[in-house]
Write an enzyme that holds these catalytic residues in place. Sequence first.
Site, PDB file in Angstrom:
ATOM      1  N   HIS A  89      -5.425  -3.596   6.553  1.00 46.09           N
ATOM      2  CA  HIS A  89      -5.489  -2.148   6.731  1.00 46.09           C
ATOM      3  C   HIS A  89      -6.747  -1.701   7.461  1.00 46.09           C
ATOM      4  O   HIS A  89      -7.121  -0.528   7.425  1.00 46.09           O
ATOM      5  CB  HIS A  89      -5.310  -1.427   5.391  1.00 46.09           C
ATOM      6  CG  HIS A  89      -3.856  -1.270   5.052  1.00 46.09           C
ATOM      7  ND1 HIS A  89      -2.964  -2.288   5.213  1.00 46.09           N
ATOM      8  CD2 HIS A  89      -3.135  -0.224   4.599  1.00 46.09           C
ATOM      9  CE1 HIS A  89      -1.760  -1.877   4.865  1.00 46.09           C
ATOM     10  NE2 HIS A  89      -1.828  -0.618   4.490  1.00 46.09           N
ATOM     11  N   ASP A 151      -8.299   6.446  -2.164  1.00 42.12           N
ATOM     12  CA  ASP A 151      -7.189   7.414  -2.172  1.00 42.12           C
ATOM     13  C   ASP A 151      -5.843   6.700  -2.116  1.00 42.12           C
ATOM     14  O   ASP A 151      -4.873   7.122  -2.732  1.00 42.12           O
ATOM     15  CB  ASP A 151      -7.272   8.337  -0.955  1.00 42.12           C
ATOM     16  CG  ASP A 151      -8.483   9.241  -1.020  1.00 42.12           C
ATOM     17  OD1 ASP A 151      -9.123   9.301  -2.082  1.00 42.12           O
ATOM     18  OD2 ASP A 151      -8.791   9.873   0.006  1.00 42.12           O
ATOM     19  N   GLU A 264     -12.865  16.049  -4.164  1.00 40.98           N
ATOM     20  CA  GLU A 264     -12.803  15.749  -2.731  1.00 40.98           C
ATOM     21  C   GLU A 264     -12.726  17.074  -1.979  1.00 40.98           C
ATOM     22  O   GLU A 264     -12.788  18.148  -2.591  1.00 40.98           O
ATOM     23  CB  GLU A 264     -11.584  14.881  -2.389  1.00 40.98           C
ATOM     24  CG  GLU A 264     -11.719  13.445  -2.854  1.00 40.98           C
ATOM     25  CD  GLU A 264     -10.818  12.471  -2.103  1.00 40.98           C
ATOM     26  OE1 GLU A 264     -10.130  12.877  -1.138  1.00 40.98           O
ATOM     27  OE2 GLU A 264     -10.796  11.285  -2.489  1.00 40.98           O
TER      28      GLU A 264
HETATM   29  P1  FAD Z   1      -8.494  -6.035   5.473  1.00 39.47           P
HETATM   30  O1  FAD Z   1      -8.355  -4.969   6.469  1.00 39.47           O
HETATM   31  O2  FAD Z   1      -7.469  -7.086   5.483  1.00 39.47           O
HETATM   32  O3  FAD Z   1      -9.945  -6.689   5.561  1.00 39.47           O
HETATM   33  C1  FAD Z   1     -11.090  -5.906   5.762  1.00 39.47           C
HETATM   34  C2  FAD Z   1     -12.324  -6.797   5.912  1.00 39.47           C
HETATM   35  O4  FAD Z   1     -12.609  -7.414   4.673  1.00 39.47           O
HETATM   36  C3  FAD Z   1     -12.154  -7.923   6.923  1.00 39.47           C
HETATM   37  O5  FAD Z   1     -13.381  -8.186   7.547  1.00 39.47           O
HETATM   38  C4  FAD Z   1     -11.738  -9.092   6.056  1.00 39.47           C
HETATM   39  O6  FAD Z   1     -12.066 -10.327   6.650  1.00 39.47           O
HETATM   40  C5  FAD Z   1     -12.529  -8.821   4.791  1.00 39.47           C
HETATM   41  N1  FAD Z   1     -11.853  -9.304   3.595  1.00 39.47           N
HETATM   42  C6  FAD Z   1     -10.590  -9.057   3.203  1.00 39.47           C
HETATM   43  N2  FAD Z   1     -10.349  -9.649   2.019  1.00 39.47           N
HETATM   44  C7  FAD Z   1     -11.493 -10.266   1.665  1.00 39.47           C
HETATM   45  C8  FAD Z   1     -11.892 -11.057   0.550  1.00 39.47           C
HETATM   46  N3  FAD Z   1     -11.056 -11.323  -0.452  1.00 39.47           N
HETATM   47  N4  FAD Z   1     -13.159 -11.535   0.522  1.00 39.47           N
HETATM   48  C9  FAD Z   1     -14.031 -11.264   1.521  1.00 39.47           C
HETATM   49  N5  FAD Z   1     -13.704 -10.558   2.608  1.00 39.47           N
HETATM   50  C10 FAD Z   1     -12.453 -10.056   2.671  1.00 39.47           C
HETATM   51  N6  FAD Z   1     -11.162   3.090   2.147  1.00 39.47           N
HETATM   52  C11 FAD Z   1     -11.829   3.754   1.184  1.00 39.47           C
HETATM   53  O7  FAD Z   1     -12.966   3.394   0.853  1.00 39.47           O
HETATM   54  N7  FAD Z   1     -11.261   4.825   0.552  1.00 39.47           N
HETATM   55  C12 FAD Z   1      -9.994   5.233   0.828  1.00 39.47           C
HETATM   56  O8  FAD Z   1      -9.519   6.181   0.229  1.00 39.47           O
HETATM   57  C13 FAD Z   1      -9.267   4.541   1.810  1.00 39.47           C
HETATM   58  N8  FAD Z   1      -8.005   4.881   2.108  1.00 39.47           N
HETATM   59  C14 FAD Z   1      -7.315   4.204   3.056  1.00 39.47           C
HETATM   60  C15 FAD Z   1      -5.991   4.565   3.342  1.00 39.47           C
HETATM   61  C16 FAD Z   1      -5.274   3.877   4.292  1.00 39.47           C
HETATM   62  C17 FAD Z   1      -3.854   4.271   4.565  1.00 39.47           C
HETATM   63  C18 FAD Z   1      -5.893   2.825   5.020  1.00 39.47           C
HETATM   64  C19 FAD Z   1      -5.140   2.114   6.089  1.00 39.47           C
HETATM   65  C20 FAD Z   1      -7.201   2.468   4.766  1.00 39.47           C
HETATM   66  C21 FAD Z   1      -7.925   3.150   3.782  1.00 39.47           C
HETATM   67  N9  FAD Z   1      -9.239   2.801   3.462  1.00 39.47           N
HETATM   68  C22 FAD Z   1      -9.915   3.470   2.477  1.00 39.47           C
HETATM   69  C23 FAD Z   1      -9.933   1.757   4.205  1.00 39.47           C
HETATM   70  C24 FAD Z   1      -9.887   0.408   3.503  1.00 39.47           C
HETATM   71  O9  FAD Z   1     -10.860   0.383   2.481  1.00 39.47           O
HETATM   72  C25 FAD Z   1     -10.179  -0.686   4.500  1.00 39.47           C
HETATM   73  O10 FAD Z   1      -9.134  -0.726   5.407  1.00 39.47           O
HETATM   74  C26 FAD Z   1     -10.380  -2.041   3.879  1.00 39.47           C
HETATM   75  O11 FAD Z   1     -10.581  -2.924   4.927  1.00 39.47           O
HETATM   76  C27 FAD Z   1      -9.314  -2.522   2.931  1.00 39.47           C
HETATM   77  O12 FAD Z   1      -8.163  -2.941   3.552  1.00 39.47           O
HETATM   78  P2  FAD Z   1      -7.520  -4.405   3.293  1.00 39.47           P
HETATM   79  O13 FAD Z   1      -7.538  -4.751   1.862  1.00 39.47           O
HETATM   80  O14 FAD Z   1      -6.241  -4.382   3.992  1.00 39.47           O
HETATM   81  O15 FAD Z   1      -8.588  -5.361   4.018  1.00 39.47           O
END
Ligand code: FAD
Length: 514
Positions: A89, A151, A264
């Site tokens: 994401h 969120d 918020e």
């Molecule tokens: P990824 O996008 O898959 O990874 C993000 C980063 O973390 C990459 O560098 C990856 O290599 C690293 N990573 C992933 N897993 C691990 C692990 N287990 N150990 C170490 N590194 C790792 N953020 C907020 O703070 N508040 C919000 O309300 C919020 N709402 C969101 C709503 C939507 C619809 C979206 C798309 C994003 C939102 N986000 C929010 C952002 C979100 O926190 C980031 O996208 C975050 O990267 C988490 O997504 P993911 O778990 O898919 O991680």
Amino acid sequence: MIACLERFLPDSEAETRADDDVASLCKALELNGSIDYGSVGVASKDFGGLYAVKPLAFIRPSGADDLVRVVSAAARSSNLTVAARGNGHSINGQAMADRGLVIDMRTMEERIEVVSCGGSTYVDVSGGALWEDVLKRCVLGFGLAPRSWTDYLGLTVGGTLSNAGISGQTFRYGPQTSNVTEMEVVTGKAETLVCSETQNPEIFFSILGGLGQFGIITRARVLLQPAPDMVRWVRLVYAEFDAFSRDAEFLVTRPEGDSFDYVEGFVFVNSSDPVNGWPSVPLTPEQRFNSGRVPRTAGSVLYCIEVALHYKSSDHASTVDMAVSRMLERLGFIEGLEFHVDVGYMEFLLRVKRVEDEARANGIWDAPHPWLNLLVSKRDIADFDRTVFKKILRDGVGGPMLVYPLLRSKWDDRTSVVIPEGEIFYLVALLRFDPAYSKDSVVETMVAQNQEIIKCCVQNGFDFKLYLPHYQSEEGWKRHFGNRWTRFVERKTRFDPMAILAPGQKIFSRSRQP
Ligand code: FAD
């Protein structure tokens, strides 16, 4: 199972040879999990939809041992990198690895286990678990819940802890990174470590907000509290930024028990536009936004404080009414522009899931999302409103424009997250949706507008940081980390000296030698 690797079509002979080396290296991995050939394409995309890079392989590990094998194998190679992918994401390719190994954290064996120790209750959860599943297991199984959320809950525990994890509870409990007491991680040196504030504290604080640079989170222990049954969810409209920010800051600085449980806010366009304007405010289809209540002196945009109060279903309705009224009577919102609804606690926390379902149905969930997230200090937020919200964004972004205050004292300075100076700073989140279904020109305009906003912040000397940062150059990263850059580099040298991990962040280049 002994894994083997299917290659992408190489661009040149040299690449063919390199790929052959990688193929034999991966054959020797002897993973308990597998290498997925079918869905490598998934690993080359993310929610942002702005970048696409091909990994060499998409690995489905069965546990931490597989991660050790993968990172060790990468270390033995001259150029391989490893990206843990949560739920993909990210916006700017942060979980990608160009011709590297992407690890699908979602497929790692899921563990969501409630444990009690030292008088407190925690949930031990695997790094690839979704917060949505943590919520369901904790609330339905135990009547408990983590204190600090995002969120949207279709995000992984490891993914948000690598950034911060911000939502309407952050003003009280800090970001999600402030609510973790222990983790198990696999470092860039392929070591598996259990860490906490007292055990291996250096890696513990490095990893939190560490953008995946120092290790892969395989397990996190998250503090729990009793879950409420119900939530009174309220929206209050303001015409002036001053009044909005005064009340928002008042609410986030009240002591616990004398404020809401969630605070918020957002900016919306002062028009009847169905997506960006007045209709985006009411909480139910029956509620109507009476624009006749908006003062004639109001500008191009209006503001909304969004709050929520937790309660038990056994609480008498008049008790809840009184508690809410006591707080609302101290606020200066526009009379008649107050909306509220009572919903279940899980329904409240899963509110963005409903937005996702709708967006999927009309195709805009899968279109590109050039989102921009900033943390702007209280010192500069009124100027930010004047120059960015009222001018650059006066027509909206096709989705929510969040803006709400947070308190520095709730963030732990020892983590890798960087935030503006001063006790109060604002989260600004421009959650752009593209109604033209990803026409290149629309996306380019949105990206250009993001750049214009960042330029405006720099030129005006605003104290700000990008949240979920993205820079193409070392200069950009140095500026981002400021006086924390040296510490960040030292942490990298210590825990991932060959820069194997999280190459998609584009902070460090892979080196051959530790
Ligand atoms: P990824 O996008 O898959 O990874 C993000 C980063 O973390 C990459 O560098 C990856 O290599 C690293 N990573 C992933 N897993 C691990 C692990 N287990 N150990 C170490 N590194 C790792 N953020 C907020 O703070 N508040 C919000 O309300 C919020 N709402 C969101 C709503 C939507 C619809 C979206 C798309 C994003 C939102 N986000 C929010 C952002 C979100 O926190 C980031 O996208 C975050 O990267 C988490 O997504 P993911 O778990 O898919 O991680």
